[in-house]
Design a protein around this motif. Structure first.
Motif, mmCIF file in Angstrom:
data_model
loop_
_atom_site.group_PDB
_atom_site.id
_atom_site.type_symbol
_atom_site.label_atom_id
_atom_site.label_comp_id
_atom_site.label_asym_id
_atom_site.label_seq_id
_atom_site.Cartn_x
_atom_site.Cartn_y
_atom_site.Cartn_z
ATOM 1 N N ALA A 198 0.848 -1.180 0.000
ATOM 2 C CA ALA A 198 0.000 0.000 0.000
ATOM 3 C C ALA A 198 0.890 1.238 0.000
ATOM 4 O O ALA A 198 1.231 1.764 1.037
ATOM 5 N N GLY A 199 1.321 1.648 -1.176
ATOM 6 C CA GLY A 199 2.178 2.839 -1.279
ATOM 7 C C GLY A 199 1.458 3.929 -2.027
ATOM 8 O O GLY A 199 0.354 3.728 -2.476
ATOM 9 N N ASP A 200 2.070 5.047 -2.154
ATOM 10 C CA ASP A 200 1.642 6.258 -2.885
ATOM 11 C C ASP A 200 0.221 6.234 -3.447
ATOM 12 O O ASP A 200 -0.011 6.527 -4.618
ATOM 13 N N GLY A 201 -0.745 5.884 -2.606
ATOM 14 C CA GLY A 201 -2.138 6.015 -3.016
ATOM 15 C C GLY A 201 -2.693 4.852 -3.804
ATOM 16 O O GLY A 201 -3.902 4.666 -3.858
ATOM 17 N N GLU A 202 -1.832 4.041 -4.424
ATOM 18 C CA GLU A 202 -2.336 2.941 -5.217
ATOM 19 C C GLU A 202 -1.845 1.612 -4.643
ATOM 20 O O GLU A 202 -0.649 1.459 -4.375
ATOM 21 N N THR A 203 -2.773 0.683 -4.458
ATOM 22 C CA THR A 203 -2.405 -0.635 -3.955
ATOM 23 C C THR A 203 -1.761 -1.441 -5.060
ATOM 24 O O THR A 203 -2.260 -1.490 -6.182
ATOM 25 N N ARG A 204 -0.631 -2.065 -4.738
ATOM 26 C CA ARG A 204 0.053 -2.888 -5.730
ATOM 27 C C ARG A 204 0.232 -4.304 -5.191
ATOM 28 O O ARG A 204 0.275 -4.523 -3.983
ATOM 29 N N TYR A 205 0.358 -5.236 -6.101
ATOM 30 C CA TYR A 205 0.397 -6.651 -5.737
ATOM 31 C C TYR A 205 1.620 -7.307 -6.351
ATOM 32 O O TYR A 205 2.045 -6.972 -7.445
ATOM 33 N N ARG A 206 2.129 -8.281 -5.626
ATOM 34 C CA ARG A 206 3.259 -9.035 -6.139
ATOM 35 C C ARG A 206 3.142 -10.462 -5.640
ATOM 36 O O ARG A 206 2.682 -10.697 -4.520
ATOM 37 N N LEU A 207 3.591 -11.386 -6.481
ATOM 38 C CA LEU A 207 3.570 -12.791 -6.095
ATOM 39 C C LEU A 207 4.414 -12.987 -4.844
ATOM 40 O O LEU A 207 5.490 -12.417 -4.718
ATOM 41 N N CYS A 208 3.935 -13.788 -3.915
ATOM 42 C CA CYS A 208 4.610 -13.984 -2.650
ATOM 43 C C CYS A 208 5.029 -15.438 -2.517
ATOM 44 O O CYS A 208 4.229 -16.335 -2.754
ATOM 45 N N ALA A 209 6.289 -15.652 -2.153
ATOM 46 C CA ALA A 209 6.774 -17.010 -1.968
ATOM 47 C C ALA A 209 6.201 -17.592 -0.678
ATOM 48 O O ALA A 209 5.779 -16.851 0.208
ATOM 49 N N HIS A 254 10.541 -8.542 2.562
ATOM 50 C CA HIS A 254 10.433 -7.871 1.275
ATOM 51 C C HIS A 254 11.369 -6.675 1.285
ATOM 52 O O HIS A 254 11.191 -5.764 2.087
ATOM 53 N N LEU A 255 12.348 -6.712 0.402
ATOM 54 C CA LEU A 255 13.281 -5.593 0.292
ATOM 55 C C LEU A 255 12.755 -4.665 -0.790
ATOM 56 O O LEU A 255 12.779 -4.988 -1.977
ATOM 57 N N VAL A 256 12.230 -3.524 -0.360
ATOM 58 C CA VAL A 256 11.527 -2.616 -1.265
ATOM 59 C C VAL A 256 12.419 -1.439 -1.622
ATOM 60 O O VAL A 256 12.840 -0.689 -0.744
ATOM 61 N N CYS A 257 12.729 -1.274 -2.906
ATOM 62 C CA CYS A 257 13.523 -0.121 -3.343
ATOM 63 C C CYS A 257 12.598 1.074 -3.542
ATOM 64 O O CYS A 257 11.671 1.012 -4.338
ATOM 65 N N ARG A 258 12.857 2.141 -2.812
ATOM 66 C CA ARG A 258 11.966 3.300 -2.912
ATOM 67 C C ARG A 258 12.263 4.134 -4.147
ATOM 68 O O ARG A 258 11.536 5.071 -4.451
ATOM 69 N N ARG A 259 13.330 3.818 -4.866
ATOM 70 C CA ARG A 259 13.602 4.577 -6.092
ATOM 71 C C ARG A 259 12.969 3.908 -7.306
ATOM 72 O O ARG A 259 12.281 4.555 -8.078
ATOM 73 N N CYS A 260 13.215 2.633 -7.512
ATOM 74 C CA CYS A 260 12.717 1.992 -8.736
ATOM 75 C C CYS A 260 11.499 1.106 -8.462
ATOM 76 O O CYS A 260 10.853 0.644 -9.398
ATOM 77 N N GLY A 261 11.172 0.877 -7.202
ATOM 78 C CA GLY A 261 9.981 0.103 -6.882
ATOM 79 C C GLY A 261 10.169 -1.406 -6.943
ATOM 80 O O GLY A 261 9.235 -2.158 -6.718
#
Ligand code: ZN
Ligand code: ZN
Length: 158
Positions: free
Chosen positions: A85-96, A102-109
């Motif tokens: 739940a970042g910058d207003g839009e919910t995003r999804y990613r496959l989870c092992a 989760h190592l989240v890069c705040r520059r490239c996402g």
């Protein structure tokens, strides 16, 4: 004589694998869910319902935005996708499966999963010491990935 082709182990087909994962997560493997799960596979970046909808439509699939959203929500609820739940839009990613960070890069996402090789012992400690139940599957570490760090040194970060 070569190996008997009729007894050679069969490679599981990708769509069977997707259907099986849906089943084992307690979801009926509808065509829409299979398509959405396939579409989020092999992505390093979490994707929003709208982005996925645009992509699927661009590939000629006739799916509605609400269909994509419902499928993503169902997959997330079943634990197959991680919700960011970042910058207003919910995003999804496959989870092992299994505990990981989760190592989240705040520059490239980009999001990388990193196995919790202590099996999340520190989270257990928090649970015991702080009388708080953390969700081990949702542990996020915000930061900057190596690619972006090195790009930033050249002044080309984007
Ligand atoms: Zn994950
Ligand atoms: Zn990055």
């Amino acid at each position: 004589m070569g190996p008997d082709p009729t007894t050679a182990p069969r490679e599981p087909r990708a769509d069977e694998d997707v259907a099986e994962r849906l089943r084992s997560a307690g979801l009926s493997p509808t065509q829409r869910r299979r398509r959405v799960l396939e579409a989020v596979e092999h992505r390093q970046r979490p994707v929003s319902a709208h982005e996925l909808y645009v992509e699927l439509a661009g590939q000629g699939h006739r799916v509605g935005m609400s269909t994509v959203y419902r499928a993503l929500s169902a997959l997330a609820e079943a634990g197959l996708l991680h919700v960011f739940a970042g910058d207003g839009e919910t995003r999804y990613r496959l989870c092992a499966a299994g505990r990981h960070y989760h190592l989240v890069c705040r520059r490239c996402g980009t999001v990388r999963e990193y196995p919790a090789d202590d099996d999340g012992a520190w989270l257990d400690r928090i649970a015991a010491d702080a009388d708080f139940q953390p969700d081990p599957r949702k542990a996020e570490v915000q930061g900057v990935c190596g690619t972006c760090l090195r790009a930033g040194q050249n002044g080309t970060a984007g």
